[in-house]
Design an enzyme around this catalytic site. Structure first.
Site, PDB file in Angstrom:
ATOM      1  N   GLY A 102       4.186  -1.672  14.399  1.00  0.00           N
ATOM      2  CA  GLY A 102       3.922  -1.000  13.130  1.00  0.00           C
ATOM      3  C   GLY A 102       2.843   0.051  13.343  1.00  0.00           C
ATOM      4  N   PHE A 103       2.199   0.445  12.247  1.00  0.00           N
ATOM      5  CA  PHE A 103       1.196   1.509  12.361  1.00  0.00           C
ATOM      6  C   PHE A 103       0.053   1.130  13.301  1.00  0.00           C
ATOM      7  CE2 PHE A 103       3.199   2.513   8.277  1.00  0.00           C
ATOM      8  CZ  PHE A 103       3.466   3.848   8.480  1.00  0.00           C
ATOM      9  N   GLY A 104      -0.449  -0.108  13.188  1.00  0.00           N
ATOM     10  CA  GLY A 104      -1.590  -0.524  14.001  1.00  0.00           C
ATOM     11  C   GLY A 104      -1.225  -0.695  15.461  1.00  0.00           C
TER      12      GLY A 104
ATOM     13  N   GLY B 147       3.963  -6.263  17.814  1.00  0.00           N
ATOM     14  CA  GLY B 147       4.224  -5.537  16.577  1.00  0.00           C
ATOM     15  C   GLY B 147       4.034  -4.047  16.768  1.00  0.00           C
TER      16      GLY B 147
ATOM     17  N   ASP C 122      -2.294  -5.634   8.668  1.00  0.00           N
ATOM     18  CA  ASP C 122      -2.096  -6.525   7.527  1.00  0.00           C
ATOM     19  C   ASP C 122      -2.343  -7.996   7.837  1.00  0.00           C
ATOM     20  OD1 ASP C 122      -1.391  -4.277   6.187  1.00  0.00           O
ATOM     21  OD2 ASP C 122       0.652  -4.878   5.709  1.00  0.00           O
TER      22      ASP C 122
ATOM     23  N   ALA D 285      -1.474   1.489   5.682  1.00  0.00           N
ATOM     24  CA  ALA D 285      -1.236   2.117   6.979  1.00  0.00           C
ATOM     25  C   ALA D 285      -2.478   2.771   7.596  1.00  0.00           C
ATOM     26  CB  ALA D 285      -0.090   3.129   6.854  1.00  0.00           C
TER      27      ALA D 285
ATOM     28  N   GLU E 203       6.296   2.346  -7.461  1.00  0.00           N
ATOM     29  CA  GLU E 203       7.137   3.391  -6.882  1.00  0.00           C
ATOM     30  C   GLU E 203       8.618   3.080  -7.091  1.00  0.00           C
ATOM     31  OE1 GLU E 203       4.129   5.287  -3.577  1.00  0.00           O
ATOM     32  OE2 GLU E 203       5.297   3.547  -2.975  1.00  0.00           O
TER      33      GLU E 203
END
Lengths: 451, 451
Positions: A16-18, A14, A303, A318, A174
């Site tokens: 993503g941010f992590g 993954g 997550d 995030a 949002e």
């Protein structure tokens, strides 16, 4: 080719941010580890701005960057593959098309939506986790307006002009704010037969308040400002049915053709293959050093990790994922140096949700509440700073500037096949009006449909 | 709502260069005409830059603009609908979902690809006419590189690294140049197991030279510069077969997994409903004033019009379509004023094809040949000037600037479901190399495929 098979192999699943943060930090320790990053997409995605792709402010490429490009020139290999399961006994990650042997494994596969045991709702009410999701959502919103413009029956026209968003967490709030702003300020002059300002944007939330992770005061602020923007906010409204004609809340029925999903989080299904205890959202319960119990070589972050700290769960946002990624990279290097693992400590630097043009609510450092333009400016600054790539930062700033100045929505692309979804239109010897008027011209009766 | 049913109703079908220009000009004659623009897409597309979307330089939104937005605030209505046929006797345009009565009709529906009686090739060799086409092509190119990176069999890897482009008109030449530049200069550092610089880009053309609309000298210049960029140019090569494993040219076989289509033009099928004489590409033979013979109220312009001038066909390019659009708008207003129609006269201001970074070939005013950086600069300036919308101009300039300076290709998105198309990979306890090397590590044998 130099052989460095004795170097410790870290597989990160993954980007993503992590995962990206872990890979970047490990990438600097070239002599001690080699890294393979596995992702089923070729791009890192800046998910917090996904709602702006869905509402025609930004392009997909503005908030994403090729993983290979971000990690080029490091001791890092990138593999486009889908992770299927983890075999902790053999220490391999099983993917489509092959297996990867690891010395350390970092699981950072993120979350998807949860439809609360109603998987059939997913086709009707798309969620917002990938670029495909965002583009599909944008297309639905724009097509609903085109359908309303073509529609000759006033009742069906109202249904096309009703948008229901389920879930008033940050995504739902949002989306609702941006959509209401768009129909009220960006689009009215572009249509002739409908008044887009009369579109209803309804935000449904089962809990008693919006943005329930914040204080009651901030929830109130957010609600008030959403309502100022024209959003109908309905809290304590538990959805009991979703179909192509509308949404049910107990006995009540809201007829609508467009339902958007902002609720529910479910951890990536890969977690089930670990045989470890999961929480009810499918997240892995990790120990204080973010490892799987009994497997000091398997790290779970972002997550998909379930961790309590000071009696509260570490949130699925995030900044938490990035802190975890850095912690895990450090832990792996320390473990290689023979040091014992240190516990992870989450530092809440702040979190915000945007309500509308120049308006946000949130907290700094977990305590200081903020709302209004200052909160929005902080939100904007932090988001620009954390975007990957200078080109992306410039592109997003440019688009925000234009959107802010012109109130326009320029990324209004419908590229799919739409025709079967649109209603018949009236026979237009009909004159275009000079102003905006809702409803079809009463002087015309509906024509017989052609197909 | 004011009734202006006695105002002359012009229906424009297609919001490409020709249709949009006609609608804009008619939009200024508010008191005399009302206009309805019908298009099956909601956006005007700047087709000449489509190849830059396919090669990851630009985003779809950079080269498109919502038709409603372009024509807002005028005496113009926009209808998202697909035109199905024209009934000249009843003076109606039949669309999905309804009919439109017209006083004057402007047909500007453009062209699609032609596969020369091989419709089965269309699935294997995608063309480049819509944003969907461009995004699909981009995805194919990027996936082929990912597949090559995963592939363990050297022969199949070479097939994944072979790109065949059929047709050496402007589209094929521009695609080939951009693709070769991308594999040679933008991507090498991003891959570990393949050397993208060894990718083959093969440009096939049935005629004896590339860009045959230009002079022999310019064709030679273009060929030389394509070859300098690494493109294998093969003229006089008539393709006899296209399938998922490769391309056949008579007895010869080129094994490849990626075939891109830059050949053949077929006019929109709507033209067949007119009952008028068509040329072999399906274009309507129009008279000197761009009307259908016997129907002074039906105008045909742009890529669907077949017109000879000074013994040569008026070319199917944007400037010709725009000139026709303006001429037709003027003709309609003059006809309303009782004046006789004037013949259309095409003025060739120039046309260029880009070969690579800072290099183009073309002619100015139909005679002055130009090649090199000056041709490129003219091309770039004209394209920026004719892009619709200030935001688009700025976005394209920004992206060109970045691409020019960094040689990067940043819009590298694969968003579709890819997995079934990718080959198995080798079990990577395999170390990432420090440099670039082609072919899989010979120390490893291929693993048994998993699915």
């Amino acid at each position: 080719m130099e052989s460095n098979r004795d170097v410790h192999h870290v597989v990160v699943v993954g980007a993503g941010f992590g995962g990206l943060e872990a890979a970047r930090k490990l990438g600097k320790a070239k002599e001690r580890v080699k890294v393979t990053v596995v992702d089923r997409y070729n791009h890192h995605l800046f998910q917090p701005l996904l709602y702006q792709v869905a509402t025609a402010v930004l392009s997909p490429a503005d908030i994403s960057a090729p993983i290979r490009h971000i990690l080029r020139g490091k001791n890092t290999q990138v593999l486009l593959a889908e992770a299927r399961s983890v075999d902790t006994a053999r220490k391999v990650l099983v993917c489509d098309g092959g297996e990867l042997a690891y010395d350390s494994l970092v699981l950072a596969t993120g979350a998807t939506h949860s439809y609360f045991n109603h998987p059939e709702w997913s086709k009707i009410a798309p969620g917002l986790k990938t670029l495909n999701d965002a583009v599909a959502m944008r297309e639905r919103i724009l097509l609903a307006l085109e359908a309303a413009e073509r529609e000759t029956d006033p009742e069906r026209q109202r249904e096309w002009l009703t948008f229901v968003i389920i879930g008033a967490g940050p995504t739902g709030v949002e989306l609702a704010g941006a959509l209401s702003y768009m129909t009220r300020h960006s689009l009215p002059k572009d249509f002739r037969r409908i008044d887009t300002r009369k579109a209803r944007v309804i935000l449904l939330e089962g809990l008693p308040r919006v943005l329930s992770q914040f204080s009651e005061k901030l929830s109130e602020d957010a609600r008030r400002d959403l309502e100022k923007l024209g959003v109908e906010v309905r809290t304590g409204s538990m959805v009991s049915g979703v179909d192509e004609q509308g949404v049910s809340i107990g006995e009540e029925r809201i007829p609508t053709r467009t339902v958007l999903w902002g609720a529910g989080v479910a951890a990536s299904p890969l977690m089930r293959s670990l045989g470890a205890p999961l929480d009810k959202a499918g997240r892995v319960k990790v120990d204080a050093s973010l490892t799987l119990s009994g497997h000091p070589d398997v790290y779970v972050i972002g997550d998909v990790a379930s961790l309590q700290q000071d009696g509260k769960p570490v949130p699925g946002i995030a900044p938490a994922a990035m802190q975890m990624g850095r912690h895990v990279a450090k832990s792996i290097l320390e473990r290689l140096a023979g040091k014992p693992p240190e516990p992870f400590h989450y530092v809440d630097k702040g979190s915000f949700a945007v309500i509308g043009r120049g308006y946000a609510v949130g907290t700094m450092f977990g305590k200081v509440p903020l709302s209004g333009f200052l909160a929005w400016a902080l939100w904007a600054g932090v988001h620009i700073a954390y975007l990957v790539g200078f080109r992306n930062r410039l592109a997003v700033m440019l688009n925000w500037f234009f959107t802010f100045m012109t109130r326009g929505r320029d990324v209004r692309l419908i590229t799919g096949a739409y025709a079967p979804r649109l209603p018949p239109f009236s026979p237009t010897a009909e004159p275009p009006g000079d102003g905006i008027h809702a409803g079809p011209d009463p002087a015309h009766s509906a024509p017989p449909p052609i197909h």
